[in-house]
Structures are given as C-alpha cells and as structure tokens.
Design a protein around this motif. Sequence first.
Motif: not given
Length: 358
Positions: A44-52, A58-64, A121-122, A304-307
């Motif tokens: 339930x946690x992701x302690x290693x996630x590359x948003x870029x 990149x995958x759009x932030x809101x989508x990620x 994000x909420x 790695x959140x590439x498009x």
Amino acid sequence: MSPRGRRTVITAALSLAAVMLWPSAAGAAEEACFDRATQPYTSVVDGHLHFRPFGGQAVPFEEMVGYLEQSGVKHASVFGIGQRLPVDSPCTYYLDCPGTPVLPSLKNDVVNAENVVDYKPQDVDLALSMTFPDLAHPKTVPPGMRLLDKEFPGMFRWMGEVNLVKQAILPNLAEPADLDDIRRWAPFMKQLRERGMPLTIHSDLGNNDNPTEFLYLMREVLERYPDNKIVWAHMGLSKELTTMDPDRHIAIMKGLLDRYPLLTLDLSWRVLEDTYFSKPGIREKYAAFFDDYPTRAIPGTDFVASRDKSYEVYAQELEVTSRINKAMGDEAFRDIALGENYFRLLGIDDTAPPICTA
C-alpha cells in the motif's frame, strides 16, 4: 420500586445497550485489522516511484496519481530522475542510446514540485524527493537544496534516488563517485540529518564477475555517516548481478543491518523478483530474512512514468514487486507491505493496521 426492581431494570438496560453496541464495536474491530486471507497482498506504499522519465514525455501527473488510487497505493515517494537525456534526444531510456550523455539536472524535481502544488492530491500522500544530487560533485548539492527550499519551502521530505555507482549508465558518460567524493558529502549529509530526511542511494553491490566489487563504497558511506537515514536501493542488486549466491548476499545484508541501525533496504525493482525471489528455495530464504529483520525494509516498484506506459504496466510492476509479501510472516508483512516502516522512516503520523487473527 424496590431496590431489587431497580437493579433488574438497570441490568436489563445495560444488557440492551451491550446488545445494541456490540455488533458495531465488533464490526469496527474487524474492519480495523487487515485480513491477509481476503485482502490484496500488494503493497500500500510505493517507496520508489519515478514520476519523471530520463527523457521524452511523462505520464501526466494527475494520471499517475490516478494509477496509485486505482491500485490501492496510499503513500508514495515522488522521485524524479536526477540525470536527463539531452532535450533533442529521441530516447526516453538511456539503455536505448549508449554514448548519449545523461547529465545531472534539477528540472525533474522542479516539475514534480510544481505538479504537487498545482494538483494538490487528496487521497494519496506524496513525499517529494530531491533527485538532482550529483554525488561525484558534492559541492553542487547544497546550492541545489537551497534553490529548491527557496522555491518550494518545506515541501521536500526525501533525497534520492541518487547514484553512487550505477553500472548501467556508465556507457552514457555518467561519472560514479569515489571514496574522496564520499568524504566530501559531509555538508549536505549534515543538512539531511538535521531535517530527518531519508537518502535513497543506488549503489551496485557488484556484477556477475565480481559480486562485491563495489561493496567498499557503500561501507564507506555507512561508516562515515552512521547517523543518516540511508536507504539502499534494490539491496544492491541489478541486471549486472543476477547470479550471486543468495546466502552470501543475505549474510552481507545482515551484517550491515546489524552494524548500522539506521540502514533500510529498498525492495523495489522487478529484477529482485525475476532473478532471485522467484527461484525455487530462494524465496523462502529471503522471506525468512525479512521475518528476522521486519523493521528494516520498505517496498517500491521503481516504475518510471514515461508516456509509453499505462496503468496496466504500473499495476503489473506493483504486483510483481509485491509477490515476496505473500511469503512474509505477519509482522514483516505489516511493517513492509502495509507501510509501518515507511511511516516511521518519514515521521508520518500514520499506523499500519494490525493483521487479523483467527
């Protein structure tokens, strides 16, 4: 009414109240615990996630963030990538472009911070991380920290993933740090200690020809900075080290955990599952290791959140990197998969639920 009559009425009222309250209390207790027989084993946690990504879109932030919500991840570390491919490069992944330099940059950290500010994000707690540091040139780190502090005060809670030695990017002209560099980390390591910020370090343990070739570098870091919260990405394993004797690897990890109480192991990247955990007899050895050291590891996908990737790819990475959770005992499962270690590492005011008992 006689005293006996009054006692009868009071007893009846208390009994009725108990009957009325008991189902909801029981339901609350049942809801508060985590039932491993019926609930997902994915972390339930992701302690290693590359948003870029290294380069490209990149995958759009809101989508990620939506990927996290859809997969049940409640907390995540927002890593950028501290090295970027040139803006005119057609590549999104450094391995596709050997010879093309990957250069240190603040850009991904700035973009991540701006996205957190804009989107807010909420339903998912996001821990922004500074990924820009060039460990081979430590004098550049404090000025970069000051810049991010000025533009985004109080927002960054983590540093890393930063590279001590990463063999995979050496063909892209990346410069690994050496012993002299490590000794010159002191100014920014002091700042991290004062802030209580964890530092995730990618430091290859070695390779198939020499499994412990670079172990001396991580030993130097741990010996010189024992009061820093250091997270060792992938437990030192990599695509260059796929045949190490697991008993030897586990023995090295145990020795370091025993000697350095603030060291935490990062279990991210599907390479661990594909080349070690999934092999017959080896999964049980690592699960027993985590059961012996339940408070000393955190999970992660290393996505790695590439498009060119989708939710399905993220969900698969989460599932694969979570398979080891199934083999853990209840204490390690709660501490690792349900996030107790992650919360403690970050100082988050949250608590993982207890595991339901029969």
